[in-house]
Design a protein around this motif. Structure first.
Motif, PDB file in Angstrom:
ATOM      1  N   GLY A 491       0.804  -1.204   0.000  1.00 36.38           N
ATOM      2  CA  GLY A 491       0.000   0.000   0.000  1.00 36.38           C
ATOM      3  C   GLY A 491       0.843   1.262   0.000  1.00 36.38           C
ATOM      4  O   GLY A 491       2.069   1.227   0.158  1.00 36.38           O
ATOM      5  N   VAL A 492       0.153   2.395  -0.171  1.00 29.39           N
ATOM      6  CA  VAL A 492       0.828   3.688  -0.272  1.00 29.39           C
ATOM      7  C   VAL A 492       0.737   4.404   1.069  1.00 29.39           C
ATOM      8  O   VAL A 492      -0.312   4.397   1.723  1.00 29.39           O
ATOM      9  N   LEU A 493       1.836   5.060   1.453  1.00 31.19           N
ATOM     10  CA  LEU A 493       1.890   5.818   2.693  1.00 31.19           C
ATOM     11  C   LEU A 493       1.917   7.305   2.379  1.00 31.19           C
ATOM     12  O   LEU A 493       2.832   7.786   1.697  1.00 31.19           O
ATOM     13  N   ILE A 494       0.907   8.039   2.848  1.00 27.51           N
ATOM     14  CA  ILE A 494       0.897   9.499   2.775  1.00 27.51           C
ATOM     15  C   ILE A 494       1.342  10.004   4.138  1.00 27.51           C
ATOM     16  O   ILE A 494       0.686   9.749   5.150  1.00 27.51           O
ATOM     17  N   ALA A 509       7.471   7.324   0.774  1.00 28.01           N
ATOM     18  CA  ALA A 509       6.160   7.875   1.098  1.00 28.01           C
ATOM     19  C   ALA A 509       5.859   9.094   0.233  1.00 28.01           C
ATOM     20  O   ALA A 509       6.750   9.679  -0.392  1.00 28.01           O
ATOM     21  N   ILE A 510       4.595   9.475   0.188  1.00 17.22           N
ATOM     22  CA  ILE A 510       4.190  10.741  -0.416  1.00 17.22           C
ATOM     23  C   ILE A 510       4.163  11.777   0.703  1.00 17.22           C
ATOM     24  O   ILE A 510       3.324  11.704   1.602  1.00 17.22           O
ATOM     25  N   LEU A 511       5.098  12.706   0.678  1.00 19.10           N
ATOM     26  CA  LEU A 511       5.194  13.699   1.734  1.00 19.10           C
ATOM     27  C   LEU A 511       4.241  14.858   1.455  1.00 19.10           C
ATOM     28  O   LEU A 511       4.160  15.340   0.310  1.00 19.10           O
ATOM     29  N   VAL A 512       3.541  15.302   2.481  1.00 18.17           N
ATOM     30  CA  VAL A 512       2.544  16.356   2.314  1.00 18.17           C
ATOM     31  C   VAL A 512       2.668  17.366   3.447  1.00 18.17           C
ATOM     32  O   VAL A 512       3.206  17.060   4.523  1.00 18.17           O
ATOM     33  N   LEU A 520      -3.074  18.027  -0.019  1.00 19.50           N
ATOM     34  CA  LEU A 520      -3.348  16.768   0.657  1.00 19.50           C
ATOM     35  C   LEU A 520      -4.440  15.997  -0.084  1.00 19.50           C
ATOM     36  O   LEU A 520      -4.351  14.765  -0.224  1.00 19.50           O
ATOM     37  N   SER A 521      -5.438  16.703  -0.582  1.00 20.27           N
ATOM     38  CA  SER A 521      -6.478  16.060  -1.386  1.00 20.27           C
ATOM     39  C   SER A 521      -5.899  15.486  -2.669  1.00 20.27           C
ATOM     40  O   SER A 521      -6.246  14.367  -3.085  1.00 20.27           O
ATOM     41  N   ALA A 522      -4.998  16.241  -3.302  1.00 15.35           N
ATOM     42  CA  ALA A 522      -4.361  15.747  -4.524  1.00 15.35           C
ATOM     43  C   ALA A 522      -3.507  14.519  -4.242  1.00 15.35           C
ATOM     44  O   ALA A 522      -3.438  13.585  -5.062  1.00 15.35           O
ATOM     45  N   ALA A 523      -2.841  14.487  -3.070  1.00 18.04           N
ATOM     46  CA  ALA A 523      -2.029  13.330  -2.706  1.00 18.04           C
ATOM     47  C   ALA A 523      -2.888  12.085  -2.541  1.00 18.04           C
ATOM     48  O   ALA A 523      -2.469  10.972  -2.889  1.00 18.04           O
TER      49      ALA A 523
END
Length: 847
Positions: A491-494, A509-512, A520-523
């Protein structure tokens, strides 16, 4: 606001999701003052095995260097060899050591069974599991047991039950617990360390409450120290945990200066501009700096701590840590993690597999997003929900294809701010479910409770996207736990960039920025639509990190660094002048026939002056506060009147300053680093004028240098210029440290390209000063000329000294005087016409 003793995650104690560390500490050994090449003779046996640790390599290098030197005196060489072997043998790999882990709370809960006997329930915290993997140590825990029992048989029974499991209780009464833990620790330190400003007080009684909390905090730390002292044995390693015990290192070192003490912070450490609002900022910093090793989650937190020490205390920050008057406290970042095998074993259990199948069947056809947080203001739950709401609004095609499972474990339910936060979260969840939900589906499943470990592992395993949106978090182990359970799903980690984990898992991870709801919505959209190949590559990088940087690795690394740091400190201490053995000194002084006492002035005979609070002070105001202690002054007066005793006061200060202080004493004075000399009054009481030792320096350059210094003094608040007769000094020790260094660098460029480009001067850079003075000036050379002046005035025989004592500032300020007298014999020559300085076999004549 977790205790370090429960430092795992929200699995067993949701309040502990913000404790864990960071980047690997540097393995370079700190520099140390070089020994005189003429100190040793012979050789020291080198280790037969290849050195494996930093200390082993450091010692091997020093031992090899020592063999290439030639000793001047056999006794000094033997003593140094013994000291070198002593330091080397004191380095123990840990096989016989005990580890005392001191935390605010013991990792157990004590309760009574039906028979009235005390029972202990161990919590599976991150710190507990980390230390279970540390080999070669016997671990003892010191902390508050969570209950208060009055003295008597009942307390003795609980103490005995805890002792059987290697737990040493610290009993705190309810009032102390409330003021220390709930008051100062959680309402002051925890808030400040998470960038929450201190409460604005509207009543005088509120400010007095803070004083009561501070006193209770001090008392609690004293009780923890007493508990450590009761069980401490020489050689034990003491590891203090978290912000509750920031005063403990100073208390421990005060009684046992050679105790190995480490301290680790399991929360963020704020920038110096935030930390400086703490009313007791200096006391807390100085107490922590007594530890040998200070550890943080990330390099950023360590950098903030060093910056606070330099800006608030005026200390020197180095790549290794913080230096205070020659004493170095090492500051480093250490990566911690979890025990990934524990989660992998859990996923293999039959009941967990059954639960996974049940969840997959329930959420079939939908993407599952997961948030696991403590219901706290720093966890960013409202921001997470608002970003999900915006995503559903902008992507109607996902409304019945994705759901968010939010676990929000309640905490501090009696605090109004937390009650308000809970109401806000419930309002947002209700609005989203009411607007985007259907009869068969709601987009958010919200739980106000804690899940069991195995339930959480199953939920981790089926999650497609994990959302960690903390506004400020020390580490956040939920991200680690999620990665550990995603071997099959990938899975993906935001991940919020304001968590310590972002520096460890940022590659996968996708850093936000959780404050930016749109991003954050786009992530969320990027995570849901990410290709499988990218998902698996990101997961591979994160999984590799958590399997390497485990909690056990963190504990072993910290303890190993603490051992190394302690040995390195002993090696550095070898080059710090030890305390005088008064009996030996008095005996030698009494037996001697001719005595010479050479005393420095600034920082040796004078008392320290604290940094002024005003934005700016002129030098003469600061100088006026610098005084010789009356007791020291009277002692010098008595010594100067002793028969056959010569007293010399050396200083970089000007003649007027020395005249004002010592003008009435029978002492030799040397001003401006020895350029000017004045002998004591003669037998008739007549005082000679100041004399210049050597050629009179040219001063054409001084006016132009003074202009440059004045210009930079105006540009640098709280700096000042000291103009002497033969030199000019710009001092920025009271200015902002970093700004002062930048200004000093700029000033040097102005000097080198301008007024002194062709002048016969030297630039002397101090720790926080820049001095321009004529070439060829040193206290060592001036001492030679001063001895000649003594011989001419009092006769050669009066300079046949058999007792010489030199006292000065050991941080290289008076180093050349020490070097001058190191291994020097002062005596008259055979023809009585010269004064001979003898260095071992070499002889120098002063005629």
């Amino acid at each position: 606001m977790a205790d370090a003793s429960g430092a795992s995650s929200v699995v067993s104690n949701p309040s502990d999701s913000d404790d864990v560390p960071v980047s690997v500490p540097s393995t370079s050994a700190p520099g140390s003052r070089a020994t005189s090449p003429a100190r040793r003779q012979g050789s020291v046996p080198l280790p037969n095995t290849l050195p494996t640790s930093r200390v082993d390599r450091l010692l091997l290098q020093r031992l090899r260097k020592s063999q290439s030197g030639t000793a001047l005196y056999k006794e000094a060489q033997v003593a140094e060899e013994q000291q070198e072997r002593s330091v080397y043998s004191s380095y123990d790999s840990g096989g016989s050591q005990r580890l005392l882990v001191v935390a605010n709370r013991l990792p157990v809960s004590a309760y009574k069974d039906k028979q009235g006997r005390w029972q202990l329930q161990v919590s599976a915290g991150g710190l507990v599991s980390a230390l279970m993997g540390v080999s070669n140590f016997k671990t003892m825990w010191v902390g508050w047991p969570g209950v208060y029992v009055e003295e008597g048989p009942d307390r003795d029974a609980l103490t005995e039950a805890l002792a059987r499991e290697n737990y040493l209780p610290v009993y705190l009464d309810p009032r102390t617990v409330d003021l220390h833990y709930n008051g100062f620790c959680n309402s002051v330190l925890w808030q400040l360390f998470h960038y929450i400003p201190l409460n604005l007080e509207s009543k005088l009684s509120d400010t007095r409450t803070l004083n009561f909390q501070w006193k209770a905090h001090q008392e609690a730390n004293r009780k923890f120290a007493e508990a450590v002292f009761d069980d401490y044995e020489e050689g034990d390693v003491v590891w203090c945990q978290d912000y509750h015990l920031m005063l403990l290192p100073a208390l421990l070192k005060a009684r046992y200066p050679k105790m190995k003490v480490g301290w680790f912070l399991h929360t963020p450490f704020p920038s110096s501009e935030i930390y400086r609002t703490l009313p007791v900022r200096e006391e807390v910093l100085r107490a922590v700096l007594k530890a040998d090793l200070i550890g943080f989650h990330t390099y950023d937190y360590a950098r903030h701590f060093v910056s606070a020490c330099t800006r608030i205390l005026g200390l020197e920050g180095t790549p290794e840590g913080v230096e205070d008057n020659g004493s170095l406290t090492r500051v480093a970042a250490f990566p911690i993690g979890i025990d990934p095998e524990r989660f992998q074993r859990a996923l293999e259990r039959v009941d967990v597999r059954s639960h996974i199948a049940e969840l997959l069947n329930r959420y079939a056809g939908r993407k599952v997003m997961l948030g696991v947080d403590r219901l706290d203001m720093i966890k960013g739950i409202p921001q997470k929900l608002l970003a999900f709401e915006e995503f559903l609004e902008e992507h109607p095609e996902w409304r019945d294809k994705v759901l968010l499972v939010q676990i929000a474990v309640p905490s501090r339910t009696d605090v109004p701010e937390y009650q308000k936060l809970r109401s806000m979260v419930h309002e947002i969840v209700g609005r989203i479910n009411g607007h985007y939900g259907t009869l068969t589906h709601v987009p958010i499943h919200h739980l106000d409770r804690q899940l069991s470990f195995h339930e959480l592992c199953a939920l981790y395993a089926i999650t497609d996207v994990a959302l960690v949106t903390s506004l400020r978090d020390g580490m956040n182990l939920v991200s680690y736990e999620y990665v550990a359970c995603q071997s099959d799903n990938a899975g993906v980690l935001i991940l919020s960039e304001f968590t310590g984990a972002s520096q460890s898992l940022g590659a996968g991870a996708i850093l936000v920025n959780p404050w930016n709801i749109t991003d954050l919505s786009a992530a969320i959209g990027d995570a849901l639509t990410m290709t499988e190949a990218e998902r698996r590559e990101r997961h591979r990088q994160n999984h590799m990190h958590i399997t390497i940087h485990t909690s056990q690795t963190w504990a072993e690394t910290f303890i190993s660094e603490l051992n190394d740091t302690h040995v390195e400190a002993e090696l550095r201490t070898k080059h710090i002048p030890p305390q005088l053995e008064m009996e030996s000194v008095l005996r030698d002084f009494t037996r001697s026939k001719q005595r010479l006492l050479v005393l420095g002035y600034n920082a040796t005979l004078t008392t320290a002056v604290e940094a002024p609070r005003q934005p700016k002070r002129h030098f003469d105001q600061i100088q006026a506060m610098t005084r010789v202690n009356p007791t020291v002054y009277n002692s010098i007066a008595s010594l100067s009147n002793e028969p056959n005793t010569t007293v010399v006061v050396f200083s970089g200060s000007d003649k007027a300053r020395l005249d004002e202080t010592f003008g009435n004493l029978n002492v030799w004075l040397a001003a401006e680093n020895g350029i000017f000399m004045r002998p004591p009054p003669d037998e008739d009481g007549d005082q000679e004028d100041w004399a210049t030792m050597g050629e009179v320096p040219k001063k054409e350059w001084m006016e132009s240098v003074q202009l440059v210094f004045d210009y930079f003094c105006e540009r640098t608040p709280r700096s000042f210029v000291e103009a002497r007769e033969t030199s000019v000094i710009w001092n920025y020790k009271y200015a902002d440290v970093e700004f002062g260094r930048l200004q000093a660098r700029d000033l040097l460029q102005h000097l080198w390209t301008g007024p002194i480009s062709n002048a016969p001067v030297n630039i002397v850079q101090g720790s926080k000063s820049v001095e321009v003075r004529p070439v060829g000036i040193s206290k060592g050379l001036a001492m030679q000329r001063l001895l000649l002046a003594m011989a001419e005035r009092n006769g050669i025989e009066a300079c046949d000294f058999d007792f010489v004592m030199v006292a000065g500032h050991f941080l290289a300020r008076d180093e050349n005087i020490f070097t001058f007298f190191e291994g020097v014999q002062v005596k008259p020559a055979e023809n009585q016409g010269e004064l001979i300085l003898q260095y071992g076999g070499a002889r120098t004549a002063l005629s």
